[in-house]
Write an enzyme that holds these catalytic residues in place. Structure first.
Site, PDB file in Angstrom:
ATOM      1  N   HIS A 111      -3.472  16.658  -8.382  1.00  0.00           N
ATOM      2  CA  HIS A 111      -2.045  16.990  -8.398  1.00  0.00           C
ATOM      3  C   HIS A 111      -1.719  18.690  -7.999  1.00  0.00           C
ATOM      4  O   HIS A 111      -0.743  18.944  -8.806  1.00  0.00           O
ATOM      5  CB  HIS A 111      -1.045  16.406  -9.348  1.00  0.00           C
ATOM      6  N   ASP A 119      -3.204  19.903  -5.022  1.00  0.00           N
ATOM      7  CA  ASP A 119      -3.479  20.258  -3.574  1.00  0.00           C
ATOM      8  C   ASP A 119      -2.299  20.684  -2.767  1.00  0.00           C
ATOM      9  O   ASP A 119      -2.405  21.461  -2.091  1.00  0.00           O
ATOM     10  CB  ASP A 119      -4.376  19.195  -2.741  1.00  0.00           C
ATOM     11  N   GLY A 148      -6.499   1.729  -1.586  1.00  0.00           N
ATOM     12  CA  GLY A 148      -5.440   2.121  -2.547  1.00  0.00           C
ATOM     13  C   GLY A 148      -6.016   2.318  -3.849  1.00  0.00           C
ATOM     14  O   GLY A 148      -5.113   1.909  -4.924  1.00  0.00           O
ATOM     15  N   SER A 149      -7.297   2.807  -4.190  1.00  0.00           N
ATOM     16  CA  SER A 149      -7.626   2.953  -5.730  1.00  0.00           C
ATOM     17  C   SER A 149      -7.820   4.419  -6.042  1.00  0.00           C
ATOM     18  O   SER A 149      -8.428   4.517  -7.172  1.00  0.00           O
ATOM     19  CB  SER A 149      -8.910   1.950  -5.972  1.00  0.00           C
ATOM     20  N   GLY A 150      -7.762   5.288  -5.023  1.00  0.00           N
ATOM     21  CA  GLY A 150      -8.026   6.583  -5.208  1.00  0.00           C
ATOM     22  C   GLY A 150      -9.209   7.365  -5.089  1.00  0.00           C
ATOM     23  O   GLY A 150      -9.673   8.299  -5.360  1.00  0.00           O
ATOM     24  N   LEU A 151     -10.118   6.459  -4.053  1.00  0.00           N
ATOM     25  CA  LEU A 151     -11.367   7.136  -3.736  1.00  0.00           C
ATOM     26  C   LEU A 151     -11.085   7.383  -2.094  1.00  0.00           C
ATOM     27  O   LEU A 151     -12.016   7.629  -1.450  1.00  0.00           O
ATOM     28  CB  LEU A 151     -12.316   6.137  -3.826  1.00  0.00           C
ATOM     29  N   SER A 160      -8.072   5.922   2.800  1.00  0.00           N
ATOM     30  CA  SER A 160      -7.140   6.368   4.020  1.00  0.00           C
ATOM     31  C   SER A 160      -7.750   7.582   4.589  1.00  0.00           C
ATOM     32  O   SER A 160      -7.900   7.536   5.853  1.00  0.00           O
ATOM     33  CB  SER A 160      -5.783   6.947   3.564  1.00  0.00           C
ATOM     34  N   GLU A 180      -1.128  10.946   8.693  1.00  0.00           N
ATOM     35  CA  GLU A 180      -0.924  10.111   7.396  1.00  0.00           C
ATOM     36  C   GLU A 180       0.538  10.511   6.899  1.00  0.00           C
ATOM     37  O   GLU A 180       1.225   9.636   6.699  1.00  0.00           O
ATOM     38  CB  GLU A 180      -1.911  10.410   6.464  1.00  0.00           C
ATOM     39  N   ASP A 208      -8.303  15.404   0.925  1.00  0.00           N
ATOM     40  CA  ASP A 208      -8.944  14.203   1.170  1.00  0.00           C
ATOM     41  C   ASP A 208     -10.018  14.305   2.448  1.00  0.00           C
ATOM     42  O   ASP A 208     -10.956  13.874   2.777  1.00  0.00           O
ATOM     43  CB  ASP A 208      -8.336  12.918   1.085  1.00  0.00           C
TER      44      ASP A 208
HETATM   45  P1  ADP Z   1      -6.625   5.628  -1.169  1.00  0.00           P
HETATM   46  O1  ADP Z   1      -6.665   6.382   0.076  1.00  0.00           O
HETATM   47  O2  ADP Z   1      -6.621   6.127  -2.450  1.00  0.00           O
HETATM   48  O3  ADP Z   1      -7.655   4.608  -0.708  1.00  0.00           O
HETATM   49  P2  ADP Z   1      -4.154   5.056   0.247  1.00  0.00           P
HETATM   50  O4  ADP Z   1      -2.856   4.061  -0.421  1.00  0.00           O
HETATM   51  O5  ADP Z   1      -3.849   6.422   0.385  1.00  0.00           O
HETATM   52  O6  ADP Z   1      -5.239   4.885  -0.875  1.00  0.00           O
HETATM   53  O7  ADP Z   1      -4.524   4.041   1.466  1.00  0.00           O
HETATM   54  C1  ADP Z   1      -4.934   2.775   1.290  1.00  0.00           C
HETATM   55  C2  ADP Z   1      -4.349   2.323   2.876  1.00  0.00           C
HETATM   56  O8  ADP Z   1      -5.344   2.615   3.612  1.00  0.00           O
HETATM   57  C3  ADP Z   1      -4.510   0.791   2.983  1.00  0.00           C
HETATM   58  O9  ADP Z   1      -3.433   0.093   2.525  1.00  0.00           O
HETATM   59  C4  ADP Z   1      -4.758   0.565   4.342  1.00  0.00           C
HETATM   60  O10 ADP Z   1      -3.265   0.515   4.955  1.00  0.00           O
HETATM   61  C5  ADP Z   1      -5.417   1.649   4.776  1.00  0.00           C
HETATM   62  N1  ADP Z   1      -6.962   1.300   4.889  1.00  0.00           N
HETATM   63  C6  ADP Z   1      -7.771   1.806   4.136  1.00  0.00           C
HETATM   64  N2  ADP Z   1      -8.909   1.110   4.478  1.00  0.00           N
HETATM   65  C7  ADP Z   1      -8.800   0.415   5.441  1.00  0.00           C
HETATM   66  C8  ADP Z   1      -9.541  -0.640   6.410  1.00  0.00           C
HETATM   67  N3  ADP Z   1     -10.836  -0.642   5.864  1.00  0.00           N
HETATM   68  N4  ADP Z   1      -9.096  -1.381   7.255  1.00  0.00           N
HETATM   69  C9  ADP Z   1      -7.532  -1.108   7.421  1.00  0.00           C
HETATM   70  N5  ADP Z   1      -6.906  -0.239   6.793  1.00  0.00           N
HETATM   71  C10 ADP Z   1      -7.344   0.441   5.814  1.00  0.00           C
HETATM   72 MG    MG Z   2      -5.211   7.887   0.492  1.00  0.00          MG
END
Ligand code: ADP
Ligand code: MG
Length: 400
Positions: free
Chosen positions: A48, A50, A139-142, A145, A177, A189
């Site tokens: 928190h 960046d 969606g778990s912080g690694l 996206s 994004e 990221d």
């Molecule tokens: P994080 O970046 O921490 O994993 P985010 O909420 O920023 O979480 O991003 C997750 C989103 O990115 C997912 O809900 C999806 O929309 C997209 N995404 C990530 N990986 C994939 C994948 N392999 N295929 C399709 N969409 C993906």
């Molecule tokens: Mg992300």
């Protein structure tokens, strides 16, 4: 709260490279013309900050997303090994988020990256077929996206025969994004997914966007290990945007253009007109940036216990001052932190769920992992999974 089935990965599945290629052939009936890999990341310290011009210290994972691409006439079509569906949109000039309104959300990351890359670096580019496969849990912080966006951007570079400057590429992915996934993320990221280096973390200055690889302690001595809390609290009910807003609105009252400019010594006498949220934001961000600096120096000097203590402090600040943790993350961090051989442990990423990262003496890792799994199960009835972080290289072209 959702218990993150999505955050489990079946390590027996083929590599993302093999899956992306097979998926491409299955969906589009031909071999991909180009392929690229981009890693996920774990932030070792500096969360928190960046979006406040701060300093962050993430490492690229050796796990990531692979994107396979090939030409298509007049349309962008994408498939994902992780999500059903085959969304298609016409190549419009420009393509806007409203053109994607009826299509699945994940397609925004892919088509958005295409649009920003095309408009900035390859005007007049034609349509594309895209297949992605990832080993980063979404969606778990690694940062699944950023690894998705950067893999798409890098595959497009290979397809179009261009080379884009690393910072420009990170900015293009970030813009995608922001605009097409409606997520006001910082630049960390994308930048670490591009500039990561094996065996290193990357010291990123979010103000001047410089990214410098810094060797980590030898793996034979100590390693970073991540533990999944297996919960995700869906962005803390808008908590991320609220926290960002407090960081912004504090600035005129503090008389600085950025929290980066506010000195740690100034925290002892903050202006009385700050709201509680602004005071908490200032306290967290200013001390966290200071911790990143000290952490890097201590790690370089091999002072692992002192560096670990800063990880503990960082967790406390995120949990108790900025309040972006959750009970499961606090429980997990506490369990990890109190095992023998652990120097420090903290939540990592945006919070409200996700992973804990810990610095552990390498010979102790197996023992610590077993004890943590048992204790977390006893405390929460949840099954944590864990991975030793093996910092990898940034994005690369696999086929062009
Ligand atoms: P994080 O970046 O921490 O994993 P985010 O909420 O920023 O979480 O991003 C997750 C989103 O990115 C997912 O809900 C999806 O929309 C997209 N995404 C990530 N990986 C994939 C994948 N392999 N295929 C399709 N969409 C993906
Ligand atoms: Mg992300």
């Amino acid at each position: 709260m959702s218990i993150g089935a999505a955050s489990r990965i079946d390590l027996s599945t083929p590599s993302p490279e093999a899956r992306a290629r097979a998926l491409f052939v299955q969906a589009f009936g031909t071999e991909p013309a180009a392929m690229a890999f981009a890693p996920g990341r774990v932030n070792l310290i500096g969360d928190h900050v960046d979006y406040c011009d701060g300093l962050v210290f993430p490492a690229a994972l050796s796990d990531g997303c692979v994107c396979a691409v090939g030409p298509r006439s007049g349309e962008i079509c994408a498939v994902s090994a992780e999500i059903d569906g085959e969304p298609v949109v016409d190549v419009l000039s420009p393509l806007t988020p409203s053109d994607l309104a009826d299509l699945p959300g994940w397609f925004g990351y892919v088509a958005g990256t295409y649009e920003v890359m095309r408009s900035r670096f390859m005007p007049g580019a034609g349509g594309v077929n895209i297949a992605v496969a990832s080993e980063v849990p979404p969606g778990s912080g690694l940062s699944s996206s950023a690894s998705l966006e950067v893999s798409v951007a890098t595959a497009l570079e290979a397809l179009w025969g261009i080379r884009v400057d690393p910072v420009e590429k990170a900015l293009a992915c970030q813009k995608a994004e922001h605009e097409f996934a409606d997520t006001p993320c910082g630049l960390m990221d994308q930048l670490v997914s591009i500039t990561g280096r094996a065996g290193c973390a990357v010291s990123i200055d979010c103000r001047d966007r410089s990214a410098t690889p810094v060797p980590l302690p030898p793996a034979s001595r100590a390693s970073f290990v991540i533990f999944d809390s297996v919960v995700s609290h869906a962005n803390g009910d808008g908590g991320y945007a609220e926290r960002r807003a407090a960081c912004e609105s504090a600035l005129p009252k503090l008389g600085v253009a950025s929290l980066r400019d506010f000195p740690v010594e100034g925290l002892a006498a903050l202006p009385a007109d700050l709201t509680d949220a602004e005071r908490d934001a200032t306290n967290h961000v200013v001390t966290e940036i200071d911790r990143v600096r000290r952490f890097q120096a201590l790690l370089a000097a091999g002072k692992l216990a002192e560096a670990g203590a800063l990880m503990d402090e960082s967790h406390r600040s995120l949990a108790e001052v900025f309040r972006v943790s959750c009970p499961e993350l606090d429980t997990l961090a506490e369990i990890v932190r109190t095992q023998e051989g652990v120097h420090g442990a903290r939540m990592t990423g945006g919070g409200f769920g996700g992973w804990v990262v810990a610095l552990i003496d390498t010979p102790k890792i197996d023992e610590v992992e077993d004890a943590v799994v048992r204790a977390y199960r006893r405390a929460t009835k949840l099954e944590t999974t864990h991975r030793v972080v093996r910092p990898g290289d940034g994005a690369r072209i696999i086929k062009s």
